[in-house]
Design a protein around this motif. Structure first.
Motif, PDB file in Angstrom:
ATOM      1  N   LYS A 165       0.841  -1.206   0.000  1.00 23.50           N
ATOM      2  CA  LYS A 165       0.000   0.000   0.000  1.00 23.50           C
ATOM      3  C   LYS A 165       0.871   1.250   0.000  1.00 23.50           C
ATOM      4  N   VAL A 166       1.955   1.241   0.771  1.00 21.89           N
ATOM      5  CA  VAL A 166       2.863   2.392   0.819  1.00 21.89           C
ATOM      6  C   VAL A 166       3.508   2.612  -0.546  1.00 21.89           C
ATOM      7  N   ILE A 167       3.962   1.547  -1.182  1.00 18.04           N
ATOM      8  CA  ILE A 167       4.582   1.667  -2.504  1.00 18.04           C
ATOM      9  C   ILE A 167       3.574   2.223  -3.508  1.00 18.04           C
ATOM     10  N   GLN A 168       2.332   1.740  -3.471  1.00 21.31           N
ATOM     11  CA  GLN A 168       1.296   2.246  -4.376  1.00 21.31           C
ATOM     12  C   GLN A 168       1.026   3.732  -4.131  1.00 21.31           C
ATOM     13  N   ASP A 169       0.943   4.128  -2.854  1.00 20.57           N
ATOM     14  CA  ASP A 169       0.674   5.527  -2.534  1.00 20.57           C
ATOM     15  C   ASP A 169       1.828   6.435  -2.949  1.00 20.57           C
ATOM     16  N   ILE A 170       3.064   5.985  -2.743  1.00 16.63           N
ATOM     17  CA  ILE A 170       4.213   6.789  -3.160  1.00 16.63           C
ATOM     18  C   ILE A 170       4.247   6.901  -4.682  1.00 16.63           C
ATOM     19  N   GLN A 171       3.943   5.816  -5.377  1.00 13.60           N
ATOM     20  CA  GLN A 171       3.900   5.829  -6.833  1.00 13.60           C
ATOM     21  C   GLN A 171       2.843   6.820  -7.320  1.00 13.60           C
ATOM     22  N   ALA A 172       1.666   6.822  -6.716  1.00 15.00           N
ATOM     23  CA  ALA A 172       0.610   7.761  -7.093  1.00 15.00           C
ATOM     24  C   ALA A 172       1.016   9.200  -6.775  1.00 15.00           C
ATOM     25  N   LEU A 173       1.624   9.399  -5.616  1.00 18.88           N
ATOM     26  CA  LEU A 173       2.072  10.733  -5.213  1.00 18.88           C
ATOM     27  C   LEU A 173       3.090  11.297  -6.200  1.00 18.88           C
TER      28      LEU A 173
ATOM     29  N   SER B 292       4.993  17.345 -10.404  1.00 20.22           N
ATOM     30  CA  SER B 292       5.685  17.685 -11.646  1.00 20.22           C
ATOM     31  C   SER B 292       7.195  17.619 -11.417  1.00 20.22           C
ATOM     32  N   GLY B 293       7.894  17.101 -12.412  1.00 23.45           N
ATOM     33  CA  GLY B 293       9.341  17.026 -12.340  1.00 23.45           C
ATOM     34  C   GLY B 293       9.886  15.746 -11.730  1.00 23.45           C
ATOM     35  N   PHE B 294       9.018  14.838 -11.302  1.00 27.59           N
ATOM     36  CA  PHE B 294       9.449  13.571 -10.718  1.00 27.59           C
ATOM     37  C   PHE B 294       9.141  12.449 -11.707  1.00 27.59           C
TER      38      PHE B 294
ATOM     39  N   LYS C 259      12.853  18.751 -11.398  1.00 29.49           N
ATOM     40  CA  LYS C 259      12.259  20.014 -10.967  1.00 29.49           C
ATOM     41  C   LYS C 259      13.290  20.745 -10.122  1.00 29.49           C
ATOM     42  N   GLY C 260      13.563  21.992 -10.441  1.00 30.57           N
ATOM     43  CA  GLY C 260      14.605  22.716  -9.716  1.00 30.57           C
ATOM     44  C   GLY C 260      15.956  22.177 -10.135  1.00 30.57           C
TER      45      GLY C 260
END
Length: 140
Positions: free
Chosen positions: A37-45, A50-52, A70-71
């Motif tokens: 679940k954490v991996i899925q949430d980080i992937q969605a985040l 932008s820039g990731f 980004k930056g």
């Protein structure tokens, strides 16, 4: 934080979180969730930021490799480890690409930002909780 730590932090292009970091904001963060679940949430985040760009995800080892454009350009490794049922740790390592001797805190701020965004999505438990391990390697 001592003078030596401040000097090292200023003259660095790399920042990494760990269990017993001098900076409390850079200690390992723990969440009440499963590794998947954490991996899925980080992937969605990261998909919404932008820039990731996610280069690869290794769910077996719990690693997410990210290029930041980004930056300043940076390379980030996010490590997700489930330490016990519904207790998952996240550590982040950031290397900034720069020709200068310092990234002027960019890598540190990037970690602060990412932890802040993850804290909004997942149930935050605390930082630096790895000392809950006893000498035998079992939890109390």
């Amino acid at each position: 934080m001592g003078l030596w730590e401040r000097i090292k932090r200023f003259f660095s292009t790399h920042t990494e979180t760990r269990e017993k970091h001098v900076d409390e904001k850079l200690r390992t963060h723990y969440y009440k969730s499963t590794k998947d679940k954490v991996i899925q949430d980080i992937q969605a985040l990261l998909g919404q930021q932008s820039g990731f760009t996610i280069s690869s995800i290794n769910e077996e080892h719990g690693e997410i490799i990210v290029n930041v454009k980004k930056g300043k350009k940076a390379f980030m490794v996010i490590t997700v480890i489930m330490v016990r049922p519904f207790r998952t740790a996240i550590d982040i390592s950031v290397n900034t690409e720069t020709i200068l001797f310092s990234d002027f805190g960019y890598s540190r701020k990037l970690i602060y930002h990412l932890y802040g965004e993850i804290n909004k999505r997942l149930q935050f438990v605390g930082t630096g909780l790895g000392d809950e391990l006893t000498s035998s390697g079992n939890y109390r």
